[in-house]
Design an enzyme around this catalytic site. Structure first.
Site, PDB file in Angstrom:
ATOM      1  N   TYR A  41      13.789  -3.136  15.872  1.00  9.66           N
ATOM      2  CA  TYR A  41      13.740  -3.140  14.413  1.00  9.66           C
ATOM      3  C   TYR A  41      14.971  -3.859  13.866  1.00  9.66           C
ATOM      4  O   TYR A  41      14.864  -4.752  13.019  1.00  9.66           O
ATOM      5  CB  TYR A  41      13.678  -1.709  13.879  1.00  9.66           C
ATOM      6  CG  TYR A  41      13.838  -1.624  12.379  1.00  9.66           C
ATOM      7  CD1 TYR A  41      12.785  -1.936  11.532  1.00  9.66           C
ATOM      8  CD2 TYR A  41      15.066  -1.259  11.815  1.00  9.66           C
ATOM      9  CE1 TYR A  41      12.935  -1.880  10.156  1.00  9.66           C
ATOM     10  CE2 TYR A  41      15.223  -1.199  10.439  1.00  9.66           C
ATOM     11  CZ  TYR A  41      14.146  -1.508   9.610  1.00  9.66           C
ATOM     12  OH  TYR A  41      14.308  -1.465   8.250  1.00  9.66           O
ATOM     13  N   SER A  54       0.800  -1.230   0.000  1.00 13.82           N
ATOM     14  CA  SER A  54       0.000   0.000   0.000  1.00 13.82           C
ATOM     15  C   SER A  54       0.828   1.273   0.000  1.00 13.82           C
ATOM     16  O   SER A  54       0.297   2.363  -0.164  1.00 13.82           O
ATOM     17  CB  SER A  54      -0.946   0.013   1.207  1.00 13.82           C
ATOM     18  OG  SER A  54      -0.198  -0.015   2.420  1.00 13.82           O
ATOM     19  N   SER A  75      14.872  -7.286   3.914  1.00 15.96           N
ATOM     20  CA  SER A  75      15.541  -6.978   5.172  1.00 15.96           C
ATOM     21  C   SER A  75      15.877  -5.491   5.155  1.00 15.96           C
ATOM     22  O   SER A  75      15.045  -4.657   4.808  1.00 15.96           O
ATOM     23  CB  SER A  75      16.785  -7.849   5.339  1.00 15.96           C
ATOM     24  OG  SER A  75      17.449  -7.531   6.537  1.00 15.96           O
ATOM     25  N   LYS A 129      15.415  -7.484  11.570  1.00 10.94           N
ATOM     26  CA  LYS A 129      16.076  -7.559  10.269  1.00 10.94           C
ATOM     27  C   LYS A 129      17.260  -8.522  10.299  1.00 10.94           C
ATOM     28  O   LYS A 129      17.524  -9.232   9.318  1.00 10.94           O
ATOM     29  CB  LYS A 129      16.509  -6.165   9.815  1.00 10.94           C
ATOM     30  CG  LYS A 129      15.335  -5.228   9.541  1.00 10.94           C
ATOM     31  CD  LYS A 129      14.350  -5.837   8.555  1.00 10.94           C
ATOM     32  CE  LYS A 129      13.214  -4.911   8.195  1.00 10.94           C
ATOM     33  NZ  LYS A 129      12.243  -5.512   7.252  1.00 10.94           N
TER      34      LYS A 129
END
Length: 276
Positions: A146, A13, A132, A150
């Site tokens: 965060y 989106s 990633s 990753k």
């Protein structure tokens, strides 16, 4: 059923996922684009099928893959792109938000991949493209969880690639650096929302915000990164890692091979923005 090449893209989106959806459709692929805000998925052209998807909801994930397979009869590529940055002081981010960060950035990709692999093994071909970040190797204050997601997706993807390669399937990672999208502003908003009242980390949040804003202004365009998505999905002999720019490659190289140098450079940058 369709003979067209098919790709499933999550997080379609906005940002990289939005542009990748348009690019694959332009190239003639049948694109099954998933996002929570389905109304913001590109609607132009018959090659795009917009599907409501919440990667943190197992029922939604099952329905997404089932709809694609029932419609197309095969799935050539899955691009695990959905994600965001739950930034803030590691001490102060609530545990429910930490769990949501992992559910969105990591566990959603894991479940969708588990659902699509039986289809790919049966067709003796498939590619899992995991988005990633250079943040899987480099790091900065406020991004602890965060960066952890990753790093997790990179290690998981590498192990998965070894396991599925005998079936004609590859699992690879793209590591974007900063992007000119809403990601940075969302991460900064989260960092402020995740501070407690009278937080001891207020000066740190202010200096990191200044540095991150400057970094994002000079970052890659989402259209450029969509091209990298397409390359990773279509290369005959794919690499395990795809990075966009020399600066991204350099930062990852230094962080991996000279961790003390990277840390010193990061501390110098932090002091610079503290004085601003």
């Amino acid at each position: 059923m369709t003979d067209q090449k098919t790709v499933a893209i999550t997080g379609a989106s906005n940002g990289m996922g939005y542009e990748a959806t348009k690019l694959f459709a332009k190239k003639g692929w049948k694109v099954y684009a998933g996002a929570r805000r389905v109304e913001k998925i590109p609607q132009d052209g018959e090659n795009i099928v917009a599907i409501k998807l919440d990667v943190t909801d197992s029922t939604s994930n099952h329905a997404f893959i089932e709809q694609i397979f029932n419609d197309a009869g095969h799935i050539d590529v899955l691009i695990n792109n959905a994600g965001y940055g739950e930034y803030g002081p590691a001490e102060e981010i609530p545990m429910d938000k930490i769990r949501k960060q992992f559910e969105t950035n990591f566990f959603g990709a894991v479940e969708l991949t588990q659902l699509v692999l039986p289809i790919m093994r049966a067709q003796n071909y498939g590619r899992i493209v995991n988005i990633s970040s250079i943040g899987g190797d480099v790091y900065m204050p406020l991004g602890a969880y965060y960066h952890a997601t990753k790093a997790a997706i990179q290690q998981w993807s590498d192990v998965l690639d070894l396991e599925v390669a005998p079936f004609g399937i590859r699992s690879i990672c793209i590591q974007p650096g900063g992007t000119q999208s809403s990601w940075g502003s969302i991460a900064l908003d989260n960092s402020k929302a995740n501070m407690s009242e009278n937080s001891a980390y207020q000066p740190l949040v202010s200096s990191v915000a200044m540095g991150l804003e400057r970094f994002m202004k000079n970052s890659a365009k989402t259209t450029d990164l969509a091209e990298l998505f397409y390359k990773a999905a279509t290369d005959i002999k794919p690499s395990l890692r795809y990075l966009h720019s020399f600066s991204d490659k350099f930062m990852v190289y230094v962080a991996r091979n000279h961790p003390k140098v990277f840390r010193k450079a990061l501390l110098l940058a932090m002091r610079y923005f503290e004085k601003k």
